[in-house]
Design an enzyme around this catalytic site. Structure first.
Site, mmCIF file in Angstrom:
data_model
loop_
_atom_site.group_PDB
_atom_site.id
_atom_site.type_symbol
_atom_site.label_atom_id
_atom_site.label_comp_id
_atom_site.label_asym_id
_atom_site.label_seq_id
_atom_site.Cartn_x
_atom_site.Cartn_y
_atom_site.Cartn_z
ATOM 1 C CG LEU A 1 26.810 30.206 57.773
ATOM 2 C CD1 LEU A 1 26.935 28.953 58.627
ATOM 3 C CD2 LEU A 1 25.783 30.005 56.663
ATOM 4 N N PRO A 2 24.904 34.186 58.756
ATOM 5 C CG PRO A 2 22.762 34.491 57.854
ATOM 6 C CD PRO A 2 23.878 33.494 57.966
ATOM 7 C CB THR B 1 29.964 38.882 63.273
ATOM 8 O OG1 THR B 1 30.983 39.390 62.421
ATOM 9 C CG2 THR B 1 30.000 39.623 64.602
ATOM 10 C CE LYS C 1 32.696 42.188 63.544
ATOM 11 N NZ LYS C 1 32.799 42.617 62.212
ATOM 12 C CE LYS D 1 25.641 39.340 63.628
ATOM 13 N NZ LYS D 1 26.036 38.553 62.460
HETATM 14 P P1 NAD Z 1 24.415 37.653 53.980
HETATM 15 O O1 NAD Z 1 23.070 37.526 54.569
HETATM 16 O O2 NAD Z 1 24.605 38.465 52.742
HETATM 17 O O3 NAD Z 1 25.024 36.184 53.691
HETATM 18 C C1 NAD Z 1 24.778 35.050 54.482
HETATM 19 C C2 NAD Z 1 24.542 33.873 53.547
HETATM 20 O O4 NAD Z 1 24.377 32.700 54.332
HETATM 21 C C3 NAD Z 1 23.283 34.018 52.691
HETATM 22 O O5 NAD Z 1 23.619 33.895 51.311
HETATM 23 C C4 NAD Z 1 22.379 32.881 53.182
HETATM 24 O O6 NAD Z 1 21.577 32.323 52.162
HETATM 25 C C5 NAD Z 1 23.415 31.891 53.690
HETATM 26 N N1 NAD Z 1 22.871 30.922 54.638
HETATM 27 C C6 NAD Z 1 22.092 31.132 55.733
HETATM 28 N N2 NAD Z 1 21.827 29.976 56.365
HETATM 29 C C7 NAD Z 1 22.456 28.999 55.654
HETATM 30 C C8 NAD Z 1 22.562 27.598 55.794
HETATM 31 N N3 NAD Z 1 21.970 26.951 56.791
HETATM 32 N N4 NAD Z 1 23.285 26.910 54.872
HETATM 33 C C9 NAD Z 1 23.896 27.553 53.851
HETATM 34 N N5 NAD Z 1 23.833 28.892 53.659
HETATM 35 C C10 NAD Z 1 23.126 29.599 54.552
HETATM 36 O O7 NAD Z 1 25.367 38.211 55.148
HETATM 37 P P2 NAD Z 1 26.811 38.896 55.004
HETATM 38 O O8 NAD Z 1 26.660 40.380 54.894
HETATM 39 O O9 NAD Z 1 27.601 38.146 53.983
HETATM 40 O O10 NAD Z 1 27.405 38.620 56.460
HETATM 41 C C11 NAD Z 1 27.861 37.330 56.856
HETATM 42 C C12 NAD Z 1 28.499 37.445 58.228
HETATM 43 O O11 NAD Z 1 29.581 38.394 58.179
HETATM 44 C C13 NAD Z 1 27.551 37.957 59.314
HETATM 45 O O12 NAD Z 1 27.808 37.250 60.488
HETATM 46 C C14 NAD Z 1 27.907 39.435 59.449
HETATM 47 O O13 NAD Z 1 27.633 39.960 60.719
HETATM 48 C C15 NAD Z 1 29.404 39.396 59.163
HETATM 49 N N6 NAD Z 1 29.981 40.662 58.654
HETATM 50 C C16 NAD Z 1 29.344 41.352 57.663
HETATM 51 C C17 NAD Z 1 29.900 42.546 57.186
HETATM 52 C C18 NAD Z 1 29.237 43.312 56.060
HETATM 53 O O14 NAD Z 1 29.655 44.475 55.812
HETATM 54 N N7 NAD Z 1 28.247 42.785 55.374
HETATM 55 C C19 NAD Z 1 31.103 43.015 57.739
HETATM 56 C C20 NAD Z 1 31.736 42.275 58.735
HETATM 57 C C21 NAD Z 1 31.163 41.085 59.187
#
Ligand code: NAD
Length: 300
Positions: free
Chosen positions: A65-66, A94, A169, A244
Site C-alpha cells: 500500500l502507499p 514502505t 530500508k 518520500k
Molecule cells: P501504487 O500507488 O501504484 O499502488 C498502491 C495501490 O494500493 C493502488 O493500486 C491503490 O489503489 C491501492 N490502495 C490504496 N489504499 C487501499 C486500500 N485501502 N485498500 C486496497 N487497496 C488500496 O504504489 P506502488 O508504486 O505500487 O508502491 C507501493 C509501495 O511500495 C509504496 O509504499 C512505495 O513506497 C513502495 N515502493 C515502491 C517502489 C516503486 O518503484 N514504485 C519501489 C520500492 C518500494
C-alpha cells in the site's frame, strides 16, 4: 498450494501478486482501483469484493500500500480479527517505523504473527520477481514469511525485530540520497574546474570518492555504465519516491533523537527538485538542478 490474500495491486503489488500465482498459490486480490483489479484478474488472481472478504480462510496476507495511514487502516478494519489467527501477515509497503511497530503490536495483541518486509528494487524487479526484502519481526515470523517472499524476490534478509525492515530500508535510502546528491555536486564542480567528466569518473570511481551512486548509477549521460541518465532520466527510481523515503528517514531520526544533517540537506534538495517538476524523473536527475547550466524538468 497456499491461499494468499493480496491487498494493494498497484505498480509494485501487481507484479508481486502475479509471481505468487506463477508459484502455484491461490491468490485472492483486493484493491480500490478498477485498473489494478483487472490486471490482477488477468494475471490469474481471484477478486474479492472487500479486503475483509479477501483475507477469509487464508494462509498468508500480503499488503503493498502507499503509506502508513493506508496500512494502519487496512489492518485495523479488514485484516485483524477477519483473517485466521494462524495466517502470517506480511506488509511490504514502505511506511514509517512508528506505524510499522504499532500495527505489528496490534496484530500480536490479537494473536497474529506479523512482519514488515519493505523492498529494494522498482517495478521491473517486482515484475521479474527479483526484489530484495528487508524483514522485521520475530524468528518465527521470518520463517513463516520467507517461503512467500522468496517467490517474489532474489534476496530475503532478516533485519531484526518488528519495524527493523522499515528502519533498514529508509536508512539505506537516506544514504543513497546523500551519496547521489554528493556525486551530482562532484561532477558539476569537476566540470567547472575544467575536468573532463569521463576522466573524472575514471579517477574517482577507482579512488576514495567512489560509491554505488557514482560507479553503478552515474548521474551523467554517456559516462560510466548505462543508467537512467542515458534515457533522459526515465524508468528508474522516481525522485518523488526518494523524497518520500528521505522524509520517513528524517521523521524516524527526529523520534530517535539522531543528528542527521546530511539527510536533512538531501531531503531539502529533493523537495526543491520535486517542486520544480522533477517528481517523475529518476532521482539522479537532481544533477540538472545542481548544474545551473542545465534545464530542470518543468522549467520553461
Ligand atoms: P501504487 O500507488 O501504484 O499502488 C498502491 C495501490 O494500493 C493502488 O493500486 C491503490 O489503489 C491501492 N490502495 C490504496 N489504499 C487501499 C486500500 N485501502 N485498500 C486496497 N487497496 C488500496 O504504489 P506502488 O508504486 O505500487 O508502491 C507501493 C509501495 O511500495 C509504496 O509504499 C512505495 O513506497 C513502495 N515502493 C515502491 C517502489 C516503486 O518503484 N514504485 C519501489 C520500492 C518500494
Amino acid at each position: 498450494m497456499k491461499k494468499v490474500a493480496f491487498i494493494g495491486l498497484g505498480n509494485m503489488g501487481g507484479g508481486m501478486a502475479a509471481n505468487l500465482v506463477k508459484a502455484g498459490h491461490e491468490v485472492v486480490a483486493f484493491d480500490l482501483a478498477e485498473a489494478a483489479i483487472e490486471r490482477a484478474r488477468g494475471n490469474g488472481a481471484s477478486i474479492a469484493a472487500s479486503a475483509g472478504e479477501a483475507v477469509a480462510g487464508v494462509d498468508a496476507v500480503v499488503t503493498m500500500l502507499p503509506a502508513g495511514k493506508h496500512v494502519a487502516g487496512v489492518y485495523a478494519d479488514s485484516v485483524i480479527g477477519k483473517a485466521p489467527s494462524s495466517a502470517i501477515l506480511i506488509d511490504c509497503s514502505t511506511i514509517d517505523v512508528a506505524t510499522a511497530k504499532a500495527v505489528a503490536a496490534q496484530a500480536a495483541g490479537a494473536g497474529y504473527t506479523m512482519v514488515d518486509a519493505p523492498v529494494s528494487g522498482g517495478i521491473a524487479a517486482a515484475d521479474a520477481g527479483t526484489l530484495t526484502f528487508m524483514v522485521g519481526g520475530s524468528d518465527e515470523g521470518f520463517a513463516k514469511a520467507q517461503p512467500y517472499l522468496e517467490k517474489m524476490g532474489k534476496a530475503v534478509i532478516h533485519a531484526g525485530a518488528a519495524g527493523s525492515g522499515q528502519a533498514a530500508k529508509i536508512v539505506n535510502n537516506m544514504l543513497l540520497g546523500i551519496t547521489m546528491a554528493g556525486t551530482c555536486e562532484a561532477f558539476v564542480l569537476a566540470q567547472k574546474l575544467g575536468l573532463d567528466p569521463q576522466t573524472f569518473f575514471d579517477i574517482s570511481s577507482k579512488a576514495s570518492g567512489q560509491s554505488w551512486s557514482m560507479t553503478s548509477y552515474c548521474p551523467l549521460p554517456g559516462v560510466g555504465p548505462e543508467t537512467p541518465a542515458d534515457r533522459d532520466y526515465e524508468g528508474g527510481f522516481a525522485a518523488a519516491l526518494m523524497l518520500k523515503d528521505l522524509k520517513l528517514a528524517m521523521e524516524a531520526a527526529k523520534e530517535a533523537g539522531a543528528y542527521t544533517p546530511m539527510g536533512g540537506e538531501a531531503e531539502e534538495l529533493y523537495q526543491r527538485f520535486v517542486e520544480r517538476g522533477g517528481a517523475g524523473k529518476d532521482f539522479s536527475a537532481l544533477i540538472k538542478m545542481i548544474d545551473d547550466s542545465w534545464q530542470v524538468p518543468g522549467d520553461a
